[in-house]
Each structure stands twice: as C-alpha cells, then as structure tokens.
Motif scaffolding. Structure first.
Motif, PDB file in Angstrom:
ATOM      1  N   HIS A   1       1.694   5.445 -14.674  1.00 29.07           N
ATOM      2  CA  HIS A   1       2.671   5.072 -15.694  1.00 29.07           C
ATOM      3  C   HIS A   1       4.038   5.703 -15.438  1.00 29.07           C
ATOM      4  O   HIS A   1       5.070   5.097 -15.731  1.00 29.07           O
ATOM      5  N   THR A   2       4.032   6.924 -14.915  1.00 29.79           N
ATOM      6  CA  THR A   2       5.273   7.709 -14.880  1.00 29.79           C
ATOM      7  C   THR A   2       6.001   7.659 -13.549  1.00 29.79           C
ATOM      8  O   THR A   2       7.110   8.187 -13.443  1.00 29.79           O
ATOM      9  N   ALA A   3       5.411   7.050 -12.525  1.00 27.96           N
ATOM     10  CA  ALA A   3       6.155   6.866 -11.274  1.00 27.96           C
ATOM     11  C   ALA A   3       7.375   6.000 -11.553  1.00 27.96           C
ATOM     12  O   ALA A   3       7.278   4.952 -12.192  1.00 27.96           O
ATOM     13  N   SER A   4       8.525   6.431 -11.089  1.00 32.51           N
ATOM     14  CA  SER A   4       9.758   5.696 -11.394  1.00 32.51           C
ATOM     15  C   SER A   4       9.890   4.456 -10.513  1.00 32.51           C
ATOM     16  O   SER A   4       9.383   4.410  -9.388  1.00 32.51           O
ATOM     17  N   ASP A   5      10.581   3.467 -11.044  1.00 35.56           N
ATOM     18  CA  ASP A   5      10.854   2.267 -10.256  1.00 35.56           C
ATOM     19  C   ASP A   5      11.671   2.612  -9.011  1.00 35.56           C
ATOM     20  O   ASP A   5      11.490   2.007  -7.950  1.00 35.56           O
ATOM     21  N   ALA A   6      12.560   3.601  -9.140  1.00 36.22           N
ATOM     22  CA  ALA A   6      13.391   3.989  -8.003  1.00 36.22           C
ATOM     23  C   ALA A   6      12.531   4.561  -6.880  1.00 36.22           C
ATOM     24  O   ALA A   6      12.734   4.223  -5.704  1.00 36.22           O
ATOM     25  N   ALA A   7      11.568   5.426  -7.225  1.00 37.95           N
ATOM     26  CA  ALA A   7      10.700   6.016  -6.198  1.00 37.95           C
ATOM     27  C   ALA A   7       9.821   4.947  -5.556  1.00 37.95           C
ATOM     28  O   ALA A   7       9.594   4.957  -4.336  1.00 37.95           O
ATOM     29  N   LEU A   8       9.338   4.026  -6.369  1.00 40.71           N
ATOM     30  CA  LEU A   8       8.501   2.948  -5.841  1.00 40.71           C
ATOM     31  C   LEU A   8       9.304   2.014  -4.944  1.00 40.71           C
ATOM     32  O   LEU A   8       8.831   1.613  -3.876  1.00 40.71           O
ATOM     33  N   ALA A   9      10.505   1.667  -5.375  1.00 38.19           N
ATOM     34  CA  ALA A   9      11.349   0.790  -4.568  1.00 38.19           C
ATOM     35  C   ALA A   9      11.683   1.440  -3.226  1.00 38.19           C
ATOM     36  O   ALA A   9      11.674   0.786  -2.183  1.00 38.19           O
TER      37      ALA A   9
ATOM     38  N   GLU B   1       0.822  -1.211   0.000  1.00 41.78           N
ATOM     39  CA  GLU B   1       0.000   0.000   0.000  1.00 41.78           C
ATOM     40  C   GLU B   1       0.858   1.263   0.000  1.00 41.78           C
ATOM     41  O   GLU B   1       0.402   2.331  -0.400  1.00 41.78           O
ATOM     42  N   ALA B   2       2.118   1.136   0.429  1.00 41.54           N
ATOM     43  CA  ALA B   2       3.013   2.290   0.447  1.00 41.54           C
ATOM     44  C   ALA B   2       3.334   2.798  -0.955  1.00 41.54           C
ATOM     45  O   ALA B   2       3.833   3.925  -1.111  1.00 41.54           O
ATOM     46  N   ALA B   3       3.039   1.990  -1.969  1.00 41.16           N
ATOM     47  CA  ALA B   3       3.258   2.440  -3.348  1.00 41.16           C
ATOM     48  C   ALA B   3       2.196   3.446  -3.789  1.00 41.16           C
ATOM     49  O   ALA B   3       2.427   4.224  -4.722  1.00 41.16           O
ATOM     50  N   MET B   4       1.036   3.443  -3.126  1.00 39.26           N
ATOM     51  CA  MET B   4      -0.070   4.271  -3.600  1.00 39.26           C
ATOM     52  C   MET B   4       0.235   5.766  -3.594  1.00 39.26           C
ATOM     53  O   MET B   4      -0.051   6.453  -4.585  1.00 39.26           O
ATOM     54  N   PRO B   5       0.829   6.337  -2.529  1.00 34.78           N
ATOM     55  CA  PRO B   5       1.149   7.770  -2.583  1.00 34.78           C
ATOM     56  C   PRO B   5       2.098   8.125  -3.725  1.00 34.78           C
ATOM     57  O   PRO B   5       2.019   9.230  -4.280  1.00 34.78           O
ATOM     58  N   VAL B   6       2.981   7.202  -4.067  1.00 35.91           N
ATOM     59  CA  VAL B   6       3.905   7.448  -5.182  1.00 35.91           C
ATOM     60  C   VAL B   6       3.123   7.502  -6.492  1.00 35.91           C
ATOM     61  O   VAL B   6       3.354   8.373  -7.348  1.00 35.91           O
ATOM     62  N   PHE B   7       2.183   6.569  -6.651  1.00 35.30           N
ATOM     63  CA  PHE B   7       1.349   6.584  -7.854  1.00 35.30           C
ATOM     64  C   PHE B   7       0.488   7.849  -7.905  1.00 35.30           C
ATOM     65  O   PHE B   7       0.290   8.436  -8.970  1.00 35.30           O
TER      66      PHE B   7
ATOM     67  N   LEU C   1       8.783   1.238  -0.904  1.00 37.18           N
ATOM     68  CA  LEU C   1       8.545  -0.140  -0.457  1.00 37.18           C
ATOM     69  C   LEU C   1       9.742  -0.737   0.283  1.00 37.18           C
ATOM     70  O   LEU C   1       9.729  -1.929   0.610  1.00 37.18           O
ATOM     71  N   HIS C   2      10.770   0.090   0.507  1.00 32.69           N
ATOM     72  CA  HIS C   2      11.959  -0.334   1.257  1.00 32.69           C
ATOM     73  C   HIS C   2      12.597  -1.573   0.631  1.00 32.69           C
ATOM     74  O   HIS C   2      12.923  -2.557   1.320  1.00 32.69           O
ATOM     75  N   THR C   3      12.763  -1.506  -0.669  1.00 34.79           N
ATOM     76  CA  THR C   3      13.434  -2.585  -1.382  1.00 34.79           C
ATOM     77  C   THR C   3      14.309  -1.960  -2.457  1.00 34.79           C
ATOM     78  O   THR C   3      14.417  -0.734  -2.561  1.00 34.79           O
ATOM     79  N   SER C   4      14.945  -2.788  -3.260  1.00 31.77           N
ATOM     80  CA  SER C   4      15.780  -2.279  -4.345  1.00 31.77           C
ATOM     81  C   SER C   4      15.028  -2.396  -5.663  1.00 31.77           C
ATOM     82  O   SER C   4      14.068  -3.174  -5.779  1.00 31.77           O
TER      83      SER C   4
END
Length: 204
Positions: free
Chosen positions: A24-32, A12-18, A35-38
C-alpha cells in the motif's frame, strides 16, 4: 492481460519496491523509477494499486518459471532439481517480509487466489513429475505416495506462509523453510538419493 505499454516481464521489477516499502505504501514515484517509466504513464496503465500488484505478481511468477527452466538445464537428477528449487525458494523467501503475505491475503484477494492457483496448477504438478522421475531413477523411495507427498509439501508451504502458525516477528522464515522442507525431502530419498542430497544440503 491488457495490452500494456510496459513489457509484462519488466513488471517483476516492482516486486522489490513492494517488499521494501509495502504493497500500500510504496510510492508511485519509486515504482515508476523501478519500471523505468514516468508516474503519469504508470498510473495511466495501472489506474489502481490492485491492478499493478496483480500484474506485478503474475510477472514475478513467470520470472520464477524461467528460472526453473534454467535450473533444470543445469541439473540432471530429480534430487538435484528438487534441491535447486528449494534453493530458489529459500532465496526468494529471504527477500520477502512477512507482512507482504499478510497484506496480499487480506487486501489483494484476487492476486492471492492467483498465487494459490499457480501452486495448484504449476507447482504441484512440477513436484509430482520430479517425484516420479526420482522414483524411476531410484533416488526417491518407491513406496512413497506421490500425490500425498506432493500434498504434504504444498501444505507445508501454506503452513509456512500462515502468520498465525509462524509469526514473522518471532521466527526466522528462512530457518523455518529449511526446517520444514529440507529434512523432509532427505527423508524420502533412497541411499543413493540421500548421498546426492547431502552434497546439496550442505550448500543450503
């Protein structure tokens, strides 16, 4: 649901990033980072954006259900619980840009269908139970048609989310939510229910 390394609840922590950057444009780096991952671990578990969006939305639905359990533990009457649900909905809606729903409907149909299924199998029965409880406690009018009122509330939600009816660049969605729901709910209350509603209405 696949056996992901990331706990489902944490998705659910990905939702504010989205919300902030777009589905579509949220970066993998911001999402990672959220979510406290790589990035490699994230893309290994979710090789497509569709898969990540889908499970993040599902996790957010579960977050809402947990909040509802906590809400019901705090409030004892159906009117208080219903207005509490509206407050949570109002808070969540204020955080979601209008474009999010447009993109979700058009570009992530599987996830949109899951969201609509959640409305039909969880939100609508929850409303029906609250209306039943309120009628038994003489807080909602006894002459209301529970199934019809539930349908109206659900369809009001669908109308609110329809950008052709309420273009987000022209309307304040928080105010639309307030105008659609709060006055309608107050109208189905008895005198005692309206008294309780008025106390909560003033806080919204």
């Amino acid at each position: 649901m696949p056996d992901f390394t990331l706990p489902a609840a944490s998705l659910e922590a990905a939702m504010p990033v989205f919300y902030q950057h777009g589905l579509h444009t949220a970066s993998d780096a911001a999402l990672a980072a959220a979510l406290h991952t790589s990035v490699p671990e994230l893309t290994a578990q979710f090789p497509s954006r569709e898969l990540l969006v889908h499970h993040a939305v599902l996790a957010d639905m579960e977050r809402q259900k947990r909040e509802h359990v906590e809400l019901f533990a705090r409030f004892s009457t159906a009117v208080e619980r219903l207005y509490g649900l509206l407050q949570l909905g109002l808070r969540d809606l204020a955080a979601v840009p209008g474009q999010f729903y447009i993109d979700l409907q058009t570009d992530f149909p599987k996830t949109w269908d899951a969201a609509m299924e959640n409305v039909n199998t969880y939100s609508a029965p929850q409303l029906q139970q609250l209306l039943n409880d309120g009628i038994r406690a003489r807080l909602f009018r006894s002459d209301i048609n529970i199934q019809l009122v539930t349908k109206i509330i659900v369809e009001q939600l669908n109308m609110l989310l329809n950008p052709q009816v309420f273009p987000p660049d022209r309307y304040n969605m928080r105010e639309v939510f307030r105008s659609i729901f709060l006055y309608y709910i107050r109208g189905i209350c008895t005198e005692e229910g309206a008294r309780i509603a008025a106390e909560h209405f003033a806080r919204l």
